[in-house]
Design a protein around this motif. Structure first.
Motif, PDB file in Angstrom:
ATOM      1  N   GLU A 146       3.591   7.075  -6.291  1.00 50.91           N
ATOM      2  CA  GLU A 146       3.562   5.465  -6.484  1.00 50.91           C
ATOM      3  C   GLU A 146       2.741   5.026  -6.722  1.00 50.91           C
ATOM      4  N   TYR A 147       2.844   3.269  -7.078  1.00 46.57           N
ATOM      5  CA  TYR A 147       1.684   3.046  -7.757  1.00 46.57           C
ATOM      6  C   TYR A 147       2.158   1.335  -6.919  1.00 46.57           C
ATOM      7  N   GLN A 148       1.318   0.136  -7.098  1.00 44.26           N
ATOM      8  CA  GLN A 148       1.373  -0.718  -7.369  1.00 44.26           C
ATOM      9  C   GLN A 148       0.833  -1.624  -7.894  1.00 44.26           C
ATOM     10  N   GLN A 149       1.195  -3.001  -8.452  1.00 44.21           N
ATOM     11  CA  GLN A 149       0.748  -3.490  -9.521  1.00 44.21           C
ATOM     12  C   GLN A 149       0.229  -5.066  -8.573  1.00 44.21           C
ATOM     13  N   ILE A 150      -1.289  -5.151  -9.401  1.00 41.16           N
ATOM     14  CA  ILE A 150      -1.535  -6.760  -8.781  1.00 41.16           C
ATOM     15  C   ILE A 150      -1.481  -7.054  -9.468  1.00 41.16           C
ATOM     16  N   ARG A 151      -1.147  -8.718  -9.544  1.00 41.52           N
ATOM     17  CA  ARG A 151      -1.543  -9.437 -11.159  1.00 41.52           C
ATOM     18  C   ARG A 151      -2.919 -10.129 -10.570  1.00 41.52           C
ATOM     19  N   PRO A 152      -3.201 -10.497 -12.005  1.00 43.56           N
ATOM     20  CA  PRO A 152      -4.528 -11.326 -11.700  1.00 43.56           C
ATOM     21  C   PRO A 152      -4.232 -12.482 -11.670  1.00 43.56           C
ATOM     22  N   GLN A 153      -5.517 -12.840 -10.806  1.00 41.78           N
ATOM     23  CA  GLN A 153      -6.206 -13.913  -9.497  1.00 41.78           C
ATOM     24  C   GLN A 153      -7.683 -14.283  -9.862  1.00 41.78           C
ATOM     25  N   ARG A 154      -7.741 -15.054  -8.806  1.00 42.01           N
ATOM     26  CA  ARG A 154      -8.958 -15.506  -9.028  1.00 42.01           C
ATOM     27  C   ARG A 154      -9.888 -15.656  -7.792  1.00 42.01           C
ATOM     28  N   SER A 155      -9.163 -15.494  -6.883  1.00 45.43           N
ATOM     29  CA  SER A 155      -9.673 -15.801  -5.771  1.00 45.43           C
ATOM     30  C   SER A 155     -10.152 -14.471  -4.576  1.00 45.43           C
ATOM     31  N   THR A 156     -11.132 -14.812  -3.798  1.00 42.79           N
ATOM     32  CA  THR A 156     -11.356 -13.716  -3.164  1.00 42.79           C
ATOM     33  C   THR A 156     -10.859 -13.453  -1.714  1.00 42.79           C
ATOM     34  N   THR A 157      -9.612 -14.271  -1.329  1.00 46.65           N
ATOM     35  CA  THR A 157      -8.653 -13.401  -0.889  1.00 46.65           C
ATOM     36  C   THR A 157      -7.994 -12.449  -1.360  1.00 46.65           C
ATOM     37  N   ALA A 158      -7.593 -12.927  -2.536  1.00 46.57           N
ATOM     38  CA  ALA A 158      -6.586 -11.819  -3.847  1.00 46.57           C
ATOM     39  C   ALA A 158      -7.350 -10.845  -3.897  1.00 46.57           C
ATOM     40  N   ILE A 159      -8.782 -10.826  -4.072  1.00 45.22           N
ATOM     41  CA  ILE A 159      -9.931  -9.315  -4.330  1.00 45.22           C
ATOM     42  C   ILE A 159      -9.883  -8.434  -2.519  1.00 45.22           C
ATOM     43  N   LEU A 160      -9.436  -9.723  -1.504  1.00 41.66           N
ATOM     44  CA  LEU A 160      -9.599  -8.667  -0.815  1.00 41.66           C
ATOM     45  C   LEU A 160      -8.464  -8.224  -0.320  1.00 41.66           C
ATOM     46  N   GLN A 161      -6.831  -8.673  -0.579  1.00 41.88           N
ATOM     47  CA  GLN A 161      -5.496  -8.332  -0.814  1.00 41.88           C
ATOM     48  C   GLN A 161      -5.361  -6.768  -1.680  1.00 41.88           C
ATOM     49  N   MET A 162      -6.572  -6.577  -2.993  1.00 38.88           N
ATOM     50  CA  MET A 162      -5.812  -5.914  -3.959  1.00 38.88           C
ATOM     51  C   MET A 162      -6.645  -4.962  -3.400  1.00 38.88           C
ATOM     52  N   LEU A 163      -7.806  -4.929  -2.909  1.00 42.76           N
ATOM     53  CA  LEU A 163      -8.601  -3.480  -2.102  1.00 42.76           C
ATOM     54  C   LEU A 163      -8.491  -3.144  -1.098  1.00 42.76           C
ATOM     55  N   LYS A 164      -7.598  -4.023   0.160  1.00 43.64           N
ATOM     56  CA  LYS A 164      -6.917  -3.414   0.677  1.00 43.64           C
ATOM     57  C   LYS A 164      -5.721  -2.426   0.645  1.00 43.64           C
ATOM     58  N   THR A 165      -4.940  -2.446  -0.757  1.00 44.25           N
ATOM     59  CA  THR A 165      -4.278  -2.259  -1.177  1.00 44.25           C
ATOM     60  C   THR A 165      -5.006  -0.479  -1.799  1.00 44.25           C
ATOM     61  N   VAL A 166      -6.112  -0.357  -2.645  1.00 41.04           N
ATOM     62  CA  VAL A 166      -6.743   0.555  -3.219  1.00 41.04           C
ATOM     63  C   VAL A 166      -7.532   1.275  -1.631  1.00 41.04           C
ATOM     64  N   GLU A 167      -7.692   0.529   0.159  1.00 37.12           N
ATOM     65  CA  GLU A 167      -7.385   1.403   0.685  1.00 37.12           C
ATOM     66  C   GLU A 167      -7.216   2.810   1.210  1.00 37.12           C
ATOM     67  N   VAL A 168      -5.635   1.521   1.366  1.00 40.31           N
ATOM     68  CA  VAL A 168      -4.449   2.304   2.052  1.00 40.31           C
ATOM     69  C   VAL A 168      -3.767   3.891   0.741  1.00 40.31           C
ATOM     70  N   TYR A 169      -4.532   3.423  -0.401  1.00 42.53           N
ATOM     71  CA  TYR A 169      -3.737   4.402  -1.437  1.00 42.53           C
ATOM     72  C   TYR A 169      -5.040   5.697  -1.531  1.00 42.53           C
ATOM     73  N   ASN A 170      -6.342   4.914  -0.903  1.00 48.55           N
ATOM     74  CA  ASN A 170      -8.150   6.479  -0.674  1.00 48.55           C
ATOM     75  C   ASN A 170      -7.293   6.447   0.364  1.00 48.55           C
ATOM     76  N   GLN A 171      -6.691   6.405   1.397  1.00 47.47           N
ATOM     77  CA  GLN A 171      -6.722   7.239   3.144  1.00 47.47           C
ATOM     78  C   GLN A 171      -5.578   7.763   3.003  1.00 47.47           C
ATOM     79  N   LYS A 172      -4.518   7.535   1.871  1.00 46.39           N
ATOM     80  CA  LYS A 172      -3.524   8.900   2.404  1.00 46.39           C
ATOM     81  C   LYS A 172      -3.653  10.289   1.659  1.00 46.39           C
ATOM     82  N   LEU A 173      -4.513  10.509   0.485  1.00 43.66           N
ATOM     83  CA  LEU A 173      -5.287  11.269  -0.220  1.00 43.66           C
ATOM     84  C   LEU A 173      -5.523  12.561   1.016  1.00 43.66           C
TER      85      LEU A 173
END
Length: 311
Positions: A146-173
């Motif tokens: 699977e994949y998830q695409q996060i559109r470019p944004q400029r806020s801290t909240t958006a960055i944390l949401q992006m990194l949460k996605t990375v965490e979820v995918y990493n934890q699945k390994l």
């Protein structure tokens, strides 16, 4: 593998959102908009310059006293018989897209970190650095299914949401499943990115590129036509040079030993890896795409500052 002191506060196996958030304070001393040309990254292989933030062409107007003569548009001047000059405006921003590989082949490492961990750390560092300089950042995070695409944004909240996605995918390994061939996976990923990215992006591919095919390269080279592309190639020492000693491999539950590893087998592995890496580097160089090598033996922040030092 346990958490060890030389990694500081970073877990070498799995990432957490708190760790990725904390890397915000290490996201300094490097720039994705280098003042130098691409050939300095490629040791003289290519002559084109990266776009970077700078001046963007705006219009042509009549020359007035005091204008920089270097900006005279000689074609328009010759056609109209009146001196005209090019006018530029400052390029305000360039969105960054981080392509983050969290597939099964990345769940490997014999040094201080796993490749998947280094990939996640590079994503976090890139995201925090991008918003710090005022640009938007997005991501394309993928694994084997699977994949998830996060559109470019400029806020801290958006960055944390992006990194949460990375965490979820990493934890699945998991080491319970053998790495899958990802030739078709990479082809699908880069085709999707190509269909969703228009122009003037900086696209940073963070992957070991295992099984990359000519079709995937074709997609990447087409992306380079209207965007800047960089490759952060993540590798482990044992992939390029297997040790002479008996190998003990474990997935934390089971362990197997491989003894009497023949020199011939080691040499074949090393030669194959070196040849594939050289070919890939040369292919990217032909299109002005820097390929930077990151290893599992050192913190990502130290490596990125060395390779992309902010002059």
């Amino acid at each position: 593998m346990k958490k060890i002191d030389k990694n500081g506060d970073l877990n070498p196996v799995n990432v957490t959102l708190n760790e990725l958030h904390g890397l915000q304070f290490e996201a300094s001393g490097f720039s994705f908009l280098p003042k130098y040309k691409v050939q300095s990254l490629l040791a003289g292989r290519h002559k084109s310059a990266m776009r970077g933030r700078g001046l963007d062409f705006k219009e042509v107007r009549a020359y007035v006293a005091g204008d920089d003569i270097r900006n005279i548009d000689w074609k328009v001047t010759a056609r109209t018989q009146k001196t005209h000059t090019k006018v530029f405006s400052e390029e305000r921003e360039r969105p960054v897209l981080l392509v983050v590989d969290q597939s099964s082949s990345m769940f490997f490492g014999t040094q201080q970190f796993l490749k998947s961990t280094i990939s996640a750390h590079l994503c976090a560092l890139g995201a925090w650095r991008t918003v710090e300089v005022g640009d938007r950042v997005g991501a394309f995070v993928f694994n084997d299914t699977e994949y998830q695409q996060i559109r470019p944004q400029r806020s801290t909240t958006a960055i944390l949401q992006m990194l949460k996605t990375v965490e979820v995918y990493n934890q699945k390994l998991s080491a319970e499943e053998a790495p899958k061939s990802k030739t078709a996976l990479l082809e699908s990923v880069f085709q999707k990115i190509r269909s969703s990215v228009n122009h003037d992006y900086l696209i940073i591919i963070i992957s070991d590129l295992r099984g990359i095919s000519d079709k995937s390269l074709h997609h990447i080279f087409n992306l380079k036509r209207h965007n800047d592309v960089m490759v952060f190639h993540v590798e482990d020492e044992w992939e390029k040079d297997l040790p002479m000693t008996t190998l003990s491999l474990s997935n934390s539950e089971k362990q197997v030993s491989i003894s009497n590893l023949m020199k011939k087998e080691r040499d074949r592995q090393s030669k194959s890896f070196a040849n594939d890496k050289e070919l890939l580097t040369d292919q990217f160089a032909e299109y002005g795409i820097p390929l930077l090598t990151f290893t599992t033996s050192e913190r990502a922040s130290a490596q990125v500052r060395t390779l992309l030092k902010d002059h």
